[in-house]
Design a protein around this motif. Structure first.
Motif, PDB file in Angstrom:
ATOM      1  N   ALA A   1       2.194  -8.156   9.141  1.00 53.54           N
ATOM      2  CA  ALA A   1       3.219  -7.183   9.511  1.00 53.54           C
ATOM      3  C   ALA A   1       2.742  -5.739   9.390  1.00 53.54           C
ATOM      4  O   ALA A   1       3.481  -4.811   9.721  1.00 53.54           O
ATOM      5  CB  ALA A   1       4.463  -7.394   8.648  1.00 53.54           C
ATOM      6  N   LEU A   2       1.507  -5.530   8.926  1.00 52.66           N
ATOM      7  CA  LEU A   2       0.985  -4.167   8.838  1.00 52.66           C
ATOM      8  C   LEU A   2       0.858  -3.579  10.237  1.00 52.66           C
ATOM      9  O   LEU A   2       0.537  -4.295  11.195  1.00 52.66           O
ATOM     10  CB  LEU A   2      -0.389  -4.166   8.155  1.00 52.66           C
ATOM     11  CG  LEU A   2      -0.420  -4.560   6.686  1.00 52.66           C
ATOM     12  CD1 LEU A   2      -1.868  -4.673   6.205  1.00 52.66           C
ATOM     13  CD2 LEU A   2       0.347  -3.569   5.840  1.00 52.66           C
ATOM     14  N   PRO A   3       1.082  -2.276  10.381  1.00 53.22           N
ATOM     15  CA  PRO A   3       0.928  -1.651  11.702  1.00 53.22           C
ATOM     16  C   PRO A   3      -0.496  -1.843  12.235  1.00 53.22           C
ATOM     17  O   PRO A   3      -1.453  -1.945  11.458  1.00 53.22           O
ATOM     18  CB  PRO A   3       1.197  -0.165  11.431  1.00 53.22           C
ATOM     19  CG  PRO A   3       1.859  -0.098  10.101  1.00 53.22           C
ATOM     20  CD  PRO A   3       1.460  -1.320   9.340  1.00 53.22           C
ATOM     21  N   ALA A   4      -0.634  -1.904  13.548  1.00 59.86           N
ATOM     22  CA  ALA A   4      -1.942  -2.119  14.179  1.00 59.86           C
ATOM     23  C   ALA A   4      -2.936  -1.025  13.805  1.00 59.86           C
ATOM     24  O   ALA A   4      -4.144  -1.274  13.752  1.00 59.86           O
ATOM     25  CB  ALA A   4      -1.782  -2.209  15.689  1.00 59.86           C
ATOM     26  N   ASP A   5      -2.433   0.175  13.516  1.00 65.51           N
ATOM     27  CA  ASP A   5      -3.334   1.290  13.203  1.00 65.51           C
ATOM     28  C   ASP A   5      -3.567   1.458  11.695  1.00 65.51           C
ATOM     29  O   ASP A   5      -4.196   2.425  11.276  1.00 65.51           O
ATOM     30  CB  ASP A   5      -2.815   2.584  13.820  1.00 65.51           C
ATOM     31  CG  ASP A   5      -1.442   2.998  13.281  1.00 65.51           C
ATOM     32  OD1 ASP A   5      -0.780   2.208  12.570  1.00 65.51           O
ATOM     33  OD2 ASP A   5      -1.017   4.124  13.589  1.00 65.51           O
TER      34      ASP A   5
ATOM     35  N   ASP B   1       0.882  -1.176   0.000  1.00 67.81           N
ATOM     36  CA  ASP B   1       0.000   0.000   0.000  1.00 67.81           C
ATOM     37  C   ASP B   1       0.913   1.217   0.000  1.00 67.81           C
ATOM     38  O   ASP B   1       1.033   1.925   0.993  1.00 67.81           O
ATOM     39  CB  ASP B   1      -0.914  -0.043   1.229  1.00 67.81           C
ATOM     40  CG  ASP B   1      -1.867   1.137   1.316  1.00 67.81           C
ATOM     41  OD1 ASP B   1      -2.028   1.857   0.304  1.00 67.81           O
ATOM     42  OD2 ASP B   1      -2.451   1.349   2.392  1.00 67.81           O
ATOM     43  N   THR B   2       1.575   1.423  -1.134  1.00 62.26           N
ATOM     44  CA  THR B   2       2.609   2.459  -1.204  1.00 62.26           C
ATOM     45  C   THR B   2       2.081   3.858  -0.929  1.00 62.26           C
ATOM     46  O   THR B   2       2.814   4.703  -0.431  1.00 62.26           O
ATOM     47  CB  THR B   2       3.332   2.420  -2.567  1.00 62.26           C
ATOM     48  OG1 THR B   2       2.368   2.538  -3.617  1.00 62.26           O
ATOM     49  CG2 THR B   2       4.102   1.122  -2.744  1.00 62.26           C
ATOM     50  N   ASP B   3       0.804   4.104  -1.220  1.00 63.03           N
ATOM     51  CA  ASP B   3       0.231   5.417  -0.940  1.00 63.03           C
ATOM     52  C   ASP B   3       0.220   5.713   0.553  1.00 63.03           C
ATOM     53  O   ASP B   3       0.171   6.873   0.969  1.00 63.03           O
ATOM     54  CB  ASP B   3      -1.195   5.526  -1.482  1.00 63.03           C
ATOM     55  CG  ASP B   3      -1.236   5.569  -3.011  1.00 63.03           C
ATOM     56  OD1 ASP B   3      -0.187   5.846  -3.638  1.00 63.03           O
ATOM     57  OD2 ASP B   3      -2.315   5.316  -3.566  1.00 63.03           O
ATOM     58  N   ASN B   4       0.245   4.664   1.374  1.00 61.08           N
ATOM     59  CA  ASN B   4       0.212   4.824   2.829  1.00 61.08           C
ATOM     60  C   ASN B   4       1.481   4.308   3.499  1.00 61.08           C
ATOM     61  O   ASN B   4       1.479   3.966   4.687  1.00 61.08           O
ATOM     62  CB  ASN B   4      -1.023   4.120   3.394  1.00 61.08           C
ATOM     63  CG  ASN B   4      -2.295   4.820   2.951  1.00 61.08           C
ATOM     64  OD1 ASN B   4      -2.523   5.974   3.285  1.00 61.08           O
ATOM     65  ND2 ASN B   4      -3.111   4.147   2.160  1.00 61.08           N
ATOM     66  N   GLY B   5       2.582   4.235   2.734  1.00 56.98           N
ATOM     67  CA  GLY B   5       3.882   3.904   3.303  1.00 56.98           C
ATOM     68  C   GLY B   5       4.143   2.430   3.536  1.00 56.98           C
ATOM     69  O   GLY B   5       5.088   2.085   4.251  1.00 56.98           O
ATOM     70  N   ILE B   6       3.338   1.547   2.940  1.00 52.33           N
ATOM     71  CA  ILE B   6       3.520   0.108   3.106  1.00 52.33           C
ATOM     72  C   ILE B   6       4.219  -0.433   1.853  1.00 52.33           C
ATOM     73  O   ILE B   6       3.658  -0.401   0.757  1.00 52.33           O
ATOM     74  CB  ILE B   6       2.182  -0.626   3.329  1.00 52.33           C
ATOM     75  CG1 ILE B   6       1.395   0.001   4.484  1.00 52.33           C
ATOM     76  CG2 ILE B   6       2.411  -2.109   3.540  1.00 52.33           C
ATOM     77  CD1 ILE B   6       2.078  -0.042   5.838  1.00 52.33           C
ATOM     78  N   ALA B   7       5.436  -0.921   2.022  1.00 55.36           N
ATOM     79  CA  ALA B   7       6.249  -1.366   0.895  1.00 55.36           C
ATOM     80  C   ALA B   7       5.727  -2.686   0.319  1.00 55.36           C
ATOM     81  O   ALA B   7       5.182  -3.514   1.050  1.00 55.36           O
ATOM     82  CB  ALA B   7       7.690  -1.544   1.336  1.00 55.36           C
TER      83      ALA B   7
ATOM     84  N   CYS C   1      -8.051   0.290   5.986  1.00 54.30           N
ATOM     85  CA  CYS C   1      -8.363   0.081   4.579  1.00 54.30           C
ATOM     86  C   CYS C   1      -8.273   1.419   3.852  1.00 54.30           C
ATOM     87  O   CYS C   1      -8.916   2.391   4.261  1.00 54.30           O
ATOM     88  CB  CYS C   1      -9.767  -0.500   4.437  1.00 54.30           C
ATOM     89  SG  CYS C   1     -10.317  -0.684   2.726  1.00 54.30           S
ATOM     90  N   PRO C   2      -7.480   1.487   2.764  1.00 57.04           N
ATOM     91  CA  PRO C   2      -7.352   2.760   2.053  1.00 57.04           C
ATOM     92  C   PRO C   2      -8.615   3.174   1.308  1.00 57.04           C
ATOM     93  O   PRO C   2      -8.750   4.319   0.909  1.00 57.04           O
ATOM     94  CB  PRO C   2      -6.188   2.517   1.081  1.00 57.04           C
ATOM     95  CG  PRO C   2      -6.065   1.047   0.962  1.00 57.04           C
ATOM     96  CD  PRO C   2      -6.603   0.455   2.228  1.00 57.04           C
ATOM     97  N   MET C   3      -9.561   2.266   1.153  1.00 57.78           N
ATOM     98  CA  MET C   3     -10.798   2.590   0.446  1.00 57.78           C
ATOM     99  C   MET C   3     -11.903   3.084   1.387  1.00 57.78           C
ATOM    100  O   MET C   3     -12.595   4.038   1.074  1.00 57.78           O
ATOM    101  CB  MET C   3     -11.308   1.366  -0.322  1.00 57.78           C
ATOM    102  CG  MET C   3     -10.369   0.890  -1.417  1.00 57.78           C
ATOM    103  SD  MET C   3     -10.169   2.054  -2.772  1.00 57.78           S
ATOM    104  CE  MET C   3     -11.746   1.905  -3.557  1.00 57.78           C
ATOM    105  N   CYS C   4     -12.061   2.418   2.545  1.00 62.11           N
ATOM    106  CA  CYS C   4     -13.200   2.760   3.408  1.00 62.11           C
ATOM    107  C   CYS C   4     -12.821   3.101   4.844  1.00 62.11           C
ATOM    108  O   CYS C   4     -13.673   3.513   5.618  1.00 62.11           O
ATOM    109  CB  CYS C   4     -14.232   1.631   3.389  1.00 62.11           C
ATOM    110  SG  CYS C   4     -13.747   0.159   4.319  1.00 62.11           S
ATOM    111  N   GLY C   5     -11.561   2.905   5.222  1.00 64.38           N
ATOM    112  CA  GLY C   5     -11.127   3.254   6.567  1.00 64.38           C
ATOM    113  C   GLY C   5     -11.363   2.187   7.616  1.00 64.38           C
ATOM    114  O   GLY C   5     -11.150   2.428   8.799  1.00 64.38           O
TER     115      GLY C   5
END
Length: 52
Positions: free
Chosen positions: A32-36, A19-25, A39-43
Motif C-alpha cells: 500500500a506504500l505510494p509508488a514514489d 515510516d512516520t518520518d515520511n508520512g507512512i502510518a 527507502c528512507p536510508m538510501c533512496g
C-alpha cells in the motif's frame, strides 16, 4: 503483515512501525506504500525491496 528489506542498504520496512518520518502510518502494508516511496536510508525505490 510481512517485512521487506532493501537489497541495497539492508533497511527493513516493518508495516507495524510504518515510516512516520515520511508520512507512512503504522499498519501500512508494503503493497500500500505510494509508488514514489523510497527507502528512507538510501533512496532506493520499492523495486529494490524483497520480502524478508
Amino acid at each position: 503483515m510481512e517485512k521487506y528489506v532493501c537489497v541495497i542498504c539492508g533497511y527493513v520496512y516493518d508495516p507495524a512501525v510504518g515510516d512516520t518520518d515520511n508520512g507512512i502510518a503504522p499498519g501500512t502494508p508494503f503493497e500500500a506504500l505510494p509508488a514514489d516511496w523510497v527507502c528512507p536510508m538510501c533512496g532506493a525505490g520499492k523495486e529494490d525491496f524483497e520480502k524478508e
